[in-house]
Write a protein that holds these residues in place. Structure first.
Motif, PDB file in Angstrom:
ATOM      1  N   SER A  17       1.821  -2.210  13.689  1.00 41.65           N
ATOM      2  CA  SER A  17       0.495  -2.144  13.072  1.00 41.65           C
ATOM      3  C   SER A  17       0.614  -1.640  11.636  1.00 41.65           C
ATOM      4  O   SER A  17       1.541  -0.915  11.279  1.00 41.65           O
ATOM      5  N   GLN A  18      -0.331  -2.041  10.809  1.00 45.78           N
ATOM      6  CA  GLN A  18      -0.270  -1.754   9.380  1.00 45.78           C
ATOM      7  C   GLN A  18      -0.709  -0.326   9.069  1.00 45.78           C
ATOM      8  O   GLN A  18      -1.632   0.209   9.679  1.00 45.78           O
ATOM      9  N   ILE A  19      -0.015   0.302   8.115  1.00 45.65           N
ATOM     10  CA  ILE A  19      -0.463   1.572   7.547  1.00 45.65           C
ATOM     11  C   ILE A  19      -1.412   1.236   6.399  1.00 45.65           C
ATOM     12  O   ILE A  19      -1.021   0.570   5.444  1.00 45.65           O
ATOM     13  N   VAL A  20      -2.654   1.683   6.517  1.00 37.74           N
ATOM     14  CA  VAL A  20      -3.671   1.379   5.511  1.00 37.74           C
ATOM     15  C   VAL A  20      -4.058   2.669   4.792  1.00 37.74           C
ATOM     16  O   VAL A  20      -4.574   3.606   5.415  1.00 37.74           O
ATOM     17  N   LEU A  21      -3.796   2.727   3.496  1.00 42.68           N
ATOM     18  CA  LEU A  21      -4.219   3.854   2.668  1.00 42.68           C
ATOM     19  C   LEU A  21      -5.321   3.367   1.736  1.00 42.68           C
ATOM     20  O   LEU A  21      -5.119   2.426   0.967  1.00 42.68           O
ATOM     21  N   ASP A  22      -6.471   4.018   1.818  1.00 48.02           N
ATOM     22  CA  ASP A  22      -7.605   3.662   0.964  1.00 48.02           C
ATOM     23  C   ASP A  22      -7.683   4.630  -0.212  1.00 48.02           C
ATOM     24  O   ASP A  22      -7.228   5.778  -0.138  1.00 48.02           O
ATOM     25  N   THR A  23      -8.291   4.158  -1.303  1.00 45.77           N
ATOM     26  CA  THR A  23      -8.504   5.054  -2.451  1.00 45.77           C
ATOM     27  C   THR A  23      -9.572   6.085  -2.102  1.00 45.77           C
ATOM     28  O   THR A  23     -10.491   5.830  -1.319  1.00 45.77           O
ATOM     29  N   PRO A  35      15.319  -7.104  14.144  1.00 42.35           N
ATOM     30  CA  PRO A  35      14.830  -6.328  13.011  1.00 42.35           C
ATOM     31  C   PRO A  35      13.538  -5.609  13.353  1.00 42.35           C
ATOM     32  O   PRO A  35      12.802  -6.012  14.239  1.00 42.35           O
ATOM     33  N   ALA A  36      13.286  -4.510  12.630  1.00 44.70           N
ATOM     34  CA  ALA A  36      12.038  -3.797  12.834  1.00 44.70           C
ATOM     35  C   ALA A  36      10.872  -4.692  12.432  1.00 44.70           C
ATOM     36  O   ALA A  36      10.964  -5.429  11.463  1.00 44.70           O
ATOM     37  N   PRO A  37       9.776  -4.634  13.197  1.00 42.95           N
ATOM     38  CA  PRO A  37       8.643  -5.485  12.844  1.00 42.95           C
ATOM     39  C   PRO A  37       8.054  -5.102  11.494  1.00 42.95           C
ATOM     40  O   PRO A  37       7.989  -3.925  11.147  1.00 42.95           O
ATOM     41  N   VAL A  38       7.635  -6.081  10.720  1.00 48.68           N
ATOM     42  CA  VAL A  38       7.027  -5.839   9.415  1.00 48.68           C
ATOM     43  C   VAL A  38       5.604  -6.366   9.457  1.00 48.68           C
ATOM     44  O   VAL A  38       5.366  -7.550   9.632  1.00 48.68           O
ATOM     45  N   ALA A  39       4.639  -5.448   9.330  1.00 46.36           N
ATOM     46  CA  ALA A  39       3.241  -5.837   9.355  1.00 46.36           C
ATOM     47  C   ALA A  39       2.801  -6.228   7.954  1.00 46.36           C
ATOM     48  O   ALA A  39       3.516  -6.026   6.967  1.00 46.36           O
ATOM     49  N   ALA A  40       1.611  -6.799   7.871  1.00 46.31           N
ATOM     50  CA  ALA A  40       1.063  -7.140   6.565  1.00 46.31           C
ATOM     51  C   ALA A  40       0.931  -5.870   5.731  1.00 46.31           C
ATOM     52  O   ALA A  40       0.676  -4.791   6.249  1.00 46.31           O
ATOM     53  N   GLY A  41       1.108  -5.996   4.431  1.00 41.67           N
ATOM     54  CA  GLY A  41       0.947  -4.842   3.550  1.00 41.67           C
ATOM     55  C   GLY A  41       2.192  -4.007   3.395  1.00 41.67           C
ATOM     56  O   GLY A  41       2.132  -2.924   2.813  1.00 41.67           O
ATOM     57  N   GLY A  42       3.331  -4.456   3.927  1.00 47.87           N
ATOM     58  CA  GLY A  42       4.581  -3.748   3.686  1.00 47.87           C
ATOM     59  C   GLY A  42       4.941  -2.671   4.676  1.00 47.87           C
ATOM     60  O   GLY A  42       5.879  -1.913   4.448  1.00 47.87           O
TER      61      GLY A  42
END
Length: 200
Positions: free
Chosen positions: A78-84, A64-71
């Protein structure tokens, strides 16, 4: 007439009788059952051994494709991080347009903010904040192109907005339930649920 006794037989007849007896014994020995048992049975087919569970190798499951923290799904993990976005982030981007659209989660400050000109084919201009860095994005069709399921693009990213329900509340520019899907160039993606709102 009386039969001759063995003693009366000539030596040549005795020798001939012995030779016949020896040949007969040799022939009987050659046809004995021991010789028949030594030969393989040519008419019996060979039977392959029945495979056991240990012989069978199960196919490996698809990784399966790896799933990082945060969906985040796929990519290098690595995680995609979107900030406000802050007001300073939006003001500093110096976006050109008449009316704005934005995506936000649960009444929080926006994750994406964009402006465009009504009736223009010039792309709408927007910004997102990725892992602390404000980055520009664009969508075709000006303001009108942003009002229904727009797609924004930027360096190494594509962002899709999809409305998922009817407008919430009244007023001139009510928000609509929507999802924001961030697609990274390496194949990673992350989907967030929130509201898409366009207007003055």
């Amino acid at each position: 007439m009386s039969q001759p006794t063995p003693a009366a037989l000539p030596p040549a007849a005795i020798a001939k009788a012995l030779a016949i007896a020896i040949v007969s014994t040799a022939l009987l020995a050659a046809c004995s059952p021991a010789d028949d048992a030594a030969e393989p049975a040519a008419d019996v087919p060979a039977v392959a051994p029945t495979p056991t569970a240990a012989d069978e190798v199960a196919p490996e499951p698809a990784t399966p494709a790896p799933v990082a923290a945060g969906g985040t799904v796929g990519g290098d993990g690595s995680q995609i991080v979107l900030d406000t976005l802050t007001e300073a982030d939006v003001t500093g981007a110096n976006l050109q347009g008449e009316l704005a659209c934005s995506f936000s989660e649960d009444g929080r400050p926006p994750l994406l903010h964009a402006v465009g000109v009504v009736g223009s084919q010039d792309p709408a201009q927007g910004v997102v904040k990725v892992a602390g860095y404000v980055e520009p994005v664009r969508a075709p069709g000006g303001f009108d192109g942003m009002t229904q399921n727009p797609t924004f693009t930027g360096q190494g990213k594509t962002i899709r907005i999809e409305e998922t329900g009817a407008a919430i509340g009244g007023g001139e520019s009510p928000p609509r339930p929507a999802t924001l899907t961030y697609l990274r160039a390496d194949g990673a993606s992350r989907t967030l649920e929130g509201r898409w709102q366009c207007g003055p």
